[in-house]
Design a protein around this motif. Sequence first.
Motif, PDB file in Angstrom:
ATOM      1  N   VAL C  15      50.453  -3.026  84.054  1.00  0.00           N
ATOM      2  CA  VAL C  15      50.590  -2.905  85.509  1.00  0.00           C
ATOM      3  C   VAL C  15      49.528  -2.024  86.131  1.00  0.00           C
ATOM      4  N   PRO C  16      49.232  -0.844  85.538  1.00  0.00           N
ATOM      5  CA  PRO C  16      48.183  -0.036  86.173  1.00  0.00           C
ATOM      6  C   PRO C  16      46.866  -0.807  86.272  1.00  0.00           C
ATOM      7  N   PHE C  17      46.592  -1.596  85.241  1.00  0.00           N
ATOM      8  CA  PHE C  17      45.350  -2.373  85.275  1.00  0.00           C
ATOM      9  C   PHE C  17      45.351  -3.345  86.443  1.00  0.00           C
ATOM     10  N   LEU C  18      46.545  -3.885  86.731  1.00  0.00           N
ATOM     11  CA  LEU C  18      46.613  -4.866  87.796  1.00  0.00           C
ATOM     12  C   LEU C  18      46.430  -4.241  89.169  1.00  0.00           C
ATOM     13  N   VAL C  19      46.962  -3.016  89.331  1.00  0.00           N
ATOM     14  CA  VAL C  19      47.030  -2.524  90.696  1.00  0.00           C
ATOM     15  C   VAL C  19      45.941  -1.528  91.044  1.00  0.00           C
ATOM     16  N   THR C  20      45.263  -0.952  90.049  1.00  0.00           N
ATOM     17  CA  THR C  20      44.210  -0.020  90.443  1.00  0.00           C
ATOM     18  C   THR C  20      42.900  -0.756  90.629  1.00  0.00           C
ATOM     19  N   PHE C  21      42.212  -0.401  91.697  1.00  0.00           N
ATOM     20  CA  PHE C  21      40.917  -1.011  91.969  1.00  0.00           C
ATOM     21  C   PHE C  21      39.905   0.115  91.994  1.00  0.00           C
ATOM     22  N   LYS C  22      39.136   0.190  90.949  1.00  0.00           N
ATOM     23  CA  LYS C  22      38.158   1.277  90.927  1.00  0.00           C
ATOM     24  C   LYS C  22      36.970   0.935  91.795  1.00  0.00           C
ATOM     25  N   LYS C  23      36.184   1.985  92.105  1.00  0.00           N
ATOM     26  CA  LYS C  23      35.009   1.762  92.945  1.00  0.00           C
ATOM     27  C   LYS C  23      34.033   0.820  92.257  1.00  0.00           C
ATOM     28  N   SER C  24      33.897   0.980  90.940  1.00  0.00           N
ATOM     29  CA  SER C  24      32.928   0.127  90.239  1.00  0.00           C
ATOM     30  C   SER C  24      33.327  -1.335  90.333  1.00  0.00           C
ATOM     31  N   ALA C 105      38.010 -22.323  81.126  1.00  0.00           N
ATOM     32  CA  ALA C 105      38.046 -23.763  81.342  1.00  0.00           C
ATOM     33  C   ALA C 105      38.009 -24.090  82.830  1.00  0.00           C
ATOM     34  N   VAL C 106      38.865 -23.422  83.586  1.00  0.00           N
ATOM     35  CA  VAL C 106      38.961 -23.794  84.999  1.00  0.00           C
ATOM     36  C   VAL C 106      37.742 -23.345  85.782  1.00  0.00           C
ATOM     37  N   ALA C 107      37.300 -22.107  85.521  1.00  0.00           N
ATOM     38  CA  ALA C 107      36.154 -21.611  86.299  1.00  0.00           C
ATOM     39  C   ALA C 107      34.913 -22.474  86.052  1.00  0.00           C
ATOM     40  N   SER C 108      34.648 -22.794  84.776  1.00  0.00           N
ATOM     41  CA  SER C 108      33.474 -23.626  84.478  1.00  0.00           C
ATOM     42  C   SER C 108      33.647 -25.021  85.045  1.00  0.00           C
ATOM     43  N   LEU C 109      34.878 -25.489  85.083  1.00  0.00           N
ATOM     44  CA  LEU C 109      35.120 -26.838  85.588  1.00  0.00           C
ATOM     45  C   LEU C 109      34.894 -26.908  87.091  1.00  0.00           C
ATOM     46  N   ILE C 110      35.027 -25.757  87.763  1.00  0.00           N
ATOM     47  CA  ILE C 110      34.721 -25.766  89.189  1.00  0.00           C
ATOM     48  C   ILE C 110      33.222 -25.668  89.401  1.00  0.00           C
ATOM     49  N   THR C 160      50.938 -21.860  82.340  1.00  0.00           N
ATOM     50  CA  THR C 160      50.990 -20.763  81.374  1.00  0.00           C
ATOM     51  C   THR C 160      51.218 -19.431  82.061  1.00  0.00           C
ATOM     52  N   HIS C 161      51.003 -19.394  83.365  1.00  0.00           N
ATOM     53  CA  HIS C 161      51.206 -18.133  84.079  1.00  0.00           C
ATOM     54  C   HIS C 161      52.653 -17.938  84.537  1.00  0.00           C
ATOM     55  N   ILE C 162      53.418 -19.024  84.553  1.00  0.00           N
ATOM     56  CA  ILE C 162      54.740 -18.944  85.201  1.00  0.00           C
ATOM     57  C   ILE C 162      55.602 -17.839  84.598  1.00  0.00           C
ATOM     58  N   LYS C 163      55.596 -17.788  83.271  1.00  0.00           N
ATOM     59  CA  LYS C 163      56.458 -16.802  82.644  1.00  0.00           C
ATOM     60  C   LYS C 163      56.051 -15.376  83.026  1.00  0.00           C
ATOM     61  N   ASP C 164      54.755 -15.140  83.029  1.00  0.00           N
ATOM     62  CA  ASP C 164      54.289 -13.796  83.370  1.00  0.00           C
ATOM     63  C   ASP C 164      54.553 -13.460  84.830  1.00  0.00           C
ATOM     64  N   PHE C 165      54.411 -14.482  85.674  1.00  0.00           N
ATOM     65  CA  PHE C 165      54.699 -14.242  87.086  1.00  0.00           C
ATOM     66  C   PHE C 165      56.144 -13.805  87.259  1.00  0.00           C
ATOM     67  N   LEU C 417      38.745 -11.669  89.424  1.00  0.00           N
ATOM     68  CA  LEU C 417      39.864 -11.825  90.349  1.00  0.00           C
ATOM     69  C   LEU C 417      41.142 -12.215  89.623  1.00  0.00           C
ATOM     70  N   MET C 418      40.995 -13.120  88.649  1.00  0.00           N
ATOM     71  CA  MET C 418      42.185 -13.569  87.948  1.00  0.00           C
ATOM     72  C   MET C 418      42.817 -12.435  87.147  1.00  0.00           C
ATOM     73  N   SER C 419      41.972 -11.556  86.615  1.00  0.00           N
ATOM     74  CA  SER C 419      42.555 -10.496  85.795  1.00  0.00           C
ATOM     75  C   SER C 419      43.283  -9.461  86.636  1.00  0.00           C
ATOM     76  N   LYS C 420      43.100  -9.516  87.939  1.00  0.00           N
ATOM     77  CA  LYS C 420      43.872  -8.637  88.807  1.00  0.00           C
ATOM     78  C   LYS C 420      45.150  -9.307  89.278  1.00  0.00           C
ATOM     79  N   LEU C 421      45.213 -10.596  89.119  1.00  0.00           N
ATOM     80  CA  LEU C 421      46.401 -11.295  89.589  1.00  0.00           C
ATOM     81  C   LEU C 421      47.503 -11.218  88.544  1.00  0.00           C
ATOM     82  N   ALA C 422      47.134 -11.459  87.305  1.00  0.00           N
ATOM     83  CA  ALA C 422      48.121 -11.431  86.221  1.00  0.00           C
ATOM     84  C   ALA C 422      47.421 -10.873  84.995  1.00  0.00           C
ATOM     85  N   PRO C 423      48.170 -10.346  84.066  1.00  0.00           N
ATOM     86  CA  PRO C 423      47.512  -9.753  82.903  1.00  0.00           C
ATOM     87  C   PRO C 423      46.681 -10.780  82.148  1.00  0.00           C
TER      88      PRO C 423
END
Lengths: 299, 320, 446
Positions: C15-24, C105-110, C160-165, C417-423
């Motif tokens: 959770v801390p990883f998800l919610v903290t936004f460092k300056k870098s 997979a998804v990012a490259s596919l876009i 695959t995200h549903i459970k984590d959500f 961005l995705m790594s801030k949305l879900a672990p």
Amino acid sequence: MKKYINILGEFISKGVILIVIALLTMPLIIKADSQEKKKIKYRMSLTYNKFFDGSKSLTVGMRYRKETSFVNISNALIGFYLITDKGEIKLADIKTNENGKALLRIAADYKLPWDADNYCTFAARFDGNEEGKATDEEILIKDIDIDFNFTEDSEEKYINVSITESGDSGARIPIYDALVNGYVERMFSLLPIIEDFSDEDGKLISEFPNDLPGDSLGNLIVIVSIIESDEYGTVEMKKTIDWGIPVDFSETETPRALWTDEAPVWMAITVLIILLGAWLNFALAIYKVSKIKGLSKSA
Amino acid sequence: MNSKEKDKSRRNFLRKGFAIGAGTIAGMGALSTFAGNEEKKSGEKVKLLTADGKLVEVDKTDIDCKTADCLPTHGKAARKGIPGRKFVMVIDLSKCANARKCIDACQHGHDLLPSQEWIPVHLMKNNSISDPYWFPKPCYHCDNPPCVKVCPVGATFKRTDNAVLIDSDRCIGCKFCISACPYSARRFNWENRDSYSDNDSDYSPETSLPGQHGVASKCDFCPDRSREGKLPYCAKSCPMGAIYFGDSNEDAITNGEETLRLRETLETKAGYRFMENLGTDPNVYYLPPVDRMFPYKRGLKNLSEEQLKAYENILSKTDK
Amino acid sequence: METNKKSTTILADFVPFLVTFKKSWYLSIIVLSIIILFGFYAFIVQLVDGHIVTGMRDNVVWGVYIINFIFFLGLSYAGALISCIFHLGRVSWGKPLIRMLEIMAVASLIVGPIYIILCIGRVDRLFNLFIHARIQSPITWDVIAIFTDMVFCIAYLYMTHIKDFSKLRDWEDERIKPWRRKLYTVLSIGYQDTPQQKKQLNSALDIMAAIIIPTSIIAYSLLAWLFGMNLRPGWHSSILAPYFVLTAVYSGVCLLIIVMWVYRKSRYLKNYITNQHFNYLGFVMVMFALFYGYFTFSDYITEWYNSVKVNTSLLDKLFSFEGYAWMFIISIVTAAILPLIVIAVPRFRSINSITITAFFVLIGLWFRRYLLIVPPLETPYIPIQNSNLEWVNYSATWVEWTLTAAGIAFIILVYMLMSKLAPIIPISEIEERSKKIRVFYKGTKE
């Protein structure tokens, strides 16, 4: 005294020299002047054509020589004349077009003054303008007729040509030794089939090829002509005969192939099966996920 | 050349089968193979002396319409060929001297940039011993065209009259066809030019005019000119008469000066198609460069430095 | 409850990883956005001036855009393929990596199809591909395949995200702001981990994994056949389809290693991305390096041994130093030889060295794609005799390089961005005991 004579002599001799120089240079000056006004020699060509429907035409081409090539002269006013024993008949005044050609067509039923031996003199005159010299051209043309018909025997097909001129009371006088060319009309050009001379009877018999493709009905358009003869001008006659091999002009069905609009049937079916297989499974998975919401315990 | 010789040579010119008065006073009974076609008026007037000696002006019917429809077709109709025709080209390699008039005329007639050569002239050498020869290479309008196979939108298509054309209104510019052609016959319009215009109602795949940017383009066998009985620009302008064009259904080809029977020419002169084994079935035949009237080096005169460099791969292997 | 406590612990790490936004973090986002905007500008330049601003000309009609297309699409299919294999095969050490692969997979596919759109001369006519589609054309097959795969992969990623959500939705922590909680509620569509729901979701995931595997292999083979079915020397080769799939999976593994290394930097993830992962993936890399060397050698020796002139002239171009010899050597050394030295020899093996090797392998594989596209276009059947030298050889322009950089920046951005949305580690997958796959044959009841 002697001194004065010497001086006088010097003056006279100097004056004579001056006068001589002046006399010598004058023609040059005059010549230079006239060189600016010297006109170009225009070349005129006059040709006579007789067509298969009896109409005729006179064509004048005007051009001049510039270094190694020729330049066509446009907008030059040409006068067309007939020259008879009774004098000149003016036919028309026509300006040359951008290709240097002036064309006068003469209707088939216009009575040209052929003399007793079927000759007539046509003339074209250019009166000259600021740039070019006046020039004129005269041709003496004999009026002849080309006629031909088609015959065949068991083996070959023939075309019989007859070159004649009109004689007294409708008689036809044969023309001997005229160079006759025969063609079959094609889409872009004329295919030569005859090149021969007429005999003493004015006749010429030639074999006709029997493997020429024609139009959809097997028609061939045959043109027999005498080309650019000094005596007869250019004369042509045209007829149609159905000795050609018919060509199919109907719309053909394009097959189903890799390179046509419609794919081969097996390809279309294969693609459809693969796609359906994948997407039906996907739809099943989505359906299962969608049921999750329904199964959730009401909060 | 005095006038008698001049006349004689002109006579030979006419006798070999170019139409008497075609394009000048033609139209006087230019019959097409269909009855009842319209003869198009050219807008120019000629003077006619009528039977009663009066001088009148009539329209000059200049255009010799050889097909049922003289106007180039548009859109879907352009996918059907001119009925009953199968265009074919024969190039006599013994006559080509790299005069490049074909390239110039084609570029002029189709509004092309100097870098776009729809009929480039290559210098080929069959092996280390034989002499190089000049090789004009238009699009071959194959009967089994690899370019048409791969077009995803059907912008390029094969017609019944043998022409393979491009519909610039539909082309998306993916360039797959350009990479698929083994003869490198296709080009791409890389830049946006003022003379280009999209979705012009006058556009016809038969004229390829006006051009459009970002689409493929290539030699089109000039079907718009064929409708009027005129030879393509390249065939008409070759000073050596090396390019013959015609309708194989009619079994006749012409280079503007002489007309030959197609089958007979190919049979007796060993006409061949380039890279026949690729199975594309081209419609351009070549007559081998035998009995050449002049050495190939004549084609190197009047070439610029860059053009000479282009032929380096062959010239460096020739020591003559 | 034992399991709950365990899950509490894992989630507590994340959770801390998800919610903290460092300056870098903000700084990186800005830099990446600038690169992407620059790429957008390059695209506008190309749209206005036409393709003349690229290095492509009438002979080399496909350049850096197609190479990037193949490269990114390869990464995409590799990500989908590997993650689905991990899932279906219930590979336990692969579990933490599934989400990283799916995002790849998804990012490259876009990004991949964007390059194809850049290569198209008339982007305003793109819909002709659907209105006037011709099934006989390999491009149409490709369009269908990419579209299908995109839908499948995005759906799978979401599933695959549903459970984590759902876990995040239920996690009591004031650091999770209300808008986040609302987002998780919506996205988890009422999943409460009941047995029936679990059954539905797992079965759906299994189906998706099962159809994505053949889809990605077939889709990438269709792309390979675009070249393989072409008459050109250098392209007309039956080895192309397996070769493409192989290099795709190879490059996917390498990118995965790099992503793992980056995420490992954060202290939360050190426990989940262990040395063992690097070991396993290192060995996979070695295996692929051997395969890659084998395929490349097989391709070239068969072309070299015969005497067909058009093939030998292509090989001459590849092996001559005025030609492409440098690129060829780099692509072989980095992709085929380097992993053998670095990873197979225990002395050199370390997490950093494996990652650096992976990076170089990626570069080598990009060069390999370049060698596959450009030299065959420069050696057609009829040798190029063009007076304009620009038209004989290909050299990419700033427009193409800028857009390449923009594509890479986009993928990094998506990861961030995705790594801030879900672990980034699928927590639920790790905790659950995997359900065994039902095997249907007589006598078994599982």
